[in-house]
Design a protein around this motif. Structure first.
Motif, PDB file in Angstrom:
ATOM      1  N   ARG A  91      32.300  64.697 -97.600  1.00  0.00           N
ATOM      2  CA  ARG A  91      33.060  65.313 -97.226  1.00  0.00           C
ATOM      3  C   ARG A  91      32.475  66.640 -96.120  1.00  0.00           C
ATOM      4  N   ALA A 106      26.588  63.184 -99.269  1.00  0.00           N
ATOM      5  CA  ALA A 106      27.421  64.221 -99.073  1.00  0.00           C
ATOM      6  C   ALA A 106      28.664  63.670 -98.049  1.00  0.00           C
ATOM      7  N   ASN A 117      32.823  69.530 -95.258  1.00  0.00           N
ATOM      8  CA  ASN A 117      32.812  70.854 -95.779  1.00  0.00           C
ATOM      9  C   ASN A 117      31.488  71.014 -96.739  1.00  0.00           C
ATOM     10  N   THR A 118      31.642  69.896 -97.442  1.00  0.00           N
ATOM     11  CA  THR A 118      30.433  69.754 -98.607  1.00  0.00           C
ATOM     12  C   THR A 118      29.002  69.730 -97.784  1.00  0.00           C
ATOM     13  N   ARG A 119      29.159  68.827 -96.691  1.00  0.00           N
ATOM     14  CA  ARG A 119      27.883  68.704 -95.941  1.00  0.00           C
ATOM     15  C   ARG A 119      27.238  69.958 -95.245  1.00  0.00           C
ATOM     16  N   TRP A 176      28.303  73.035 -96.218  1.00  0.00           N
ATOM     17  CA  TRP A 176      27.798  74.038 -96.989  1.00  0.00           C
ATOM     18  C   TRP A 176      26.349  73.722 -97.626  1.00  0.00           C
ATOM     19  N   LEU A 177      26.227  72.555 -97.883  1.00  0.00           N
ATOM     20  CA  LEU A 177      24.891  72.071 -98.575  1.00  0.00           C
ATOM     21  C   LEU A 177      23.844  72.138 -97.372  1.00  0.00           C
TER      22      LEU A 177
END
Lengths: 126, 160
Positions: free
Chosen positions: B126, B124, B128-130, B132-133
């Protein structure tokens, strides 16, 4: 593909890929498994109903796959530890991988009857 | 003259005589990034080292715990067909198997969570992606560990 990632192929990379894939699969099963076991706090009936699905032939096949993933991850994990802590580990990593694969095949052959036996009896009669 | 021969100063014969001697020593080169009194304190701990070590230590213990678990649940005594509420009640009547399952739950969940954290870090990209994940991962991990621990400690064989 993430930038700057180098894929070298052969035993080293593919065992790493397999370790990763089996690890993620086992982790997702673990969530489900804790949730199904938690049903013993709901009622004996609820737990036994869900465990009944674990005894169907299709799920027995999935269990065999789970055993395959766990045994590979365990054996290859021991190999990773040997590569990291044994002074000759990196030099013998390929030989250790083929040892892992050999032991894995033997254990998987041994697991056929205990894990799939009851499913076979159910499908083909005993 | 042998090519492996070296002079006392450590300079090979190809390079000729050493430029430096006791009276004319080589200049001292400061190591790069050397910590001095003026450098600020490191803000990083050794978390990644601890996580790396934890994966190996917990891994060895899990090999024993999980393979024992598979033998009991799937191989011995009729395999999966014997499992049911009564079987669970029989095993958790013993503190030994309670501790076994509790250790397996905690070690496997933390081992798996740290493994998935590594996978997220790898793939991941980005921020933000990191975020949230990892938020989802940590929430699910804490929930599952607490639920499993509660079930082991509050198990009631006489539940209706």
């Amino acid at each position: 593909m993430p930038a700057g990632t180098l894929y070298r192929g052969r035993e080293g990379m593919w065992s790493w890929v397999a370790h990763r894939v089996t690890g993620v699969l086992i982790f997702f099963f673990l969530f489900v498994h804790v949730l199904d076991t938690a049903l013993v706090r709901v009622s004996p009936q609820a737990y036994d109903d869900v465990v009944a699905t674990y005894k169907t032939p299709i799920v027995a096949l999935l269990e065999y796959g789970l055993v395959a993933a766990i045994l590979f991850h365990a054996l290859n994990g021991l190999r990773v530890i040997a590569v990291d802590f044994w002074i000759k580990g990196a030099r013998y990593q390929k030989q250790m991988l083929w040892t892992v694969v050999a032991v894995w095949i033997v254990l998987m052959l041994g697991a056929i009857y205990p894990v799939l036996g009851h499913a076979a009896r159910e499908l083909f009669g005993s | 003259m042998s090519t492996t021969e070296t002079s006392a100063s450590g300079v090979g014969p190809v390079e000729g005589a050493s430029l430096y001697s006791v009276d004319n020593p080589a200049p001292v080169i400061e190591p790069p990034r050397k910590r001095t009194k003026k450098t600020p304190k490191s803000t990083r701990g050794n978390f990644e080292l601890a996580a790396w070590l934890f994966m190996r230590l917990s891994g060895v213990v899990l090999v024993v715990l999980v393979i024992g678990h598979l033998l009991i649940q799937l191989v011995l005594d009729g395999g999966v067909s014997k499992i049911g509420f009564a079987f669970v009640a029989g095993r958790w009547a013993s503190p030994f198997w309670q501790v076994w399952d509790l250790a397996m739950l905690w070690l496997a969940m933390l081992h798996g969570a740290n493994g998935l954290r590594t996978v997220i870090n790898d793939y991941a990209e980005r921020p933000n992606t990191r975020l949230w994940l990892k938020g989802l991962l940590y929430t699910a991990t804490v929930f599952t560990i607490l639920l499993g621990t509660l079930v082991i400690f509050t198990f009631d064989p006489n539940i209706r």
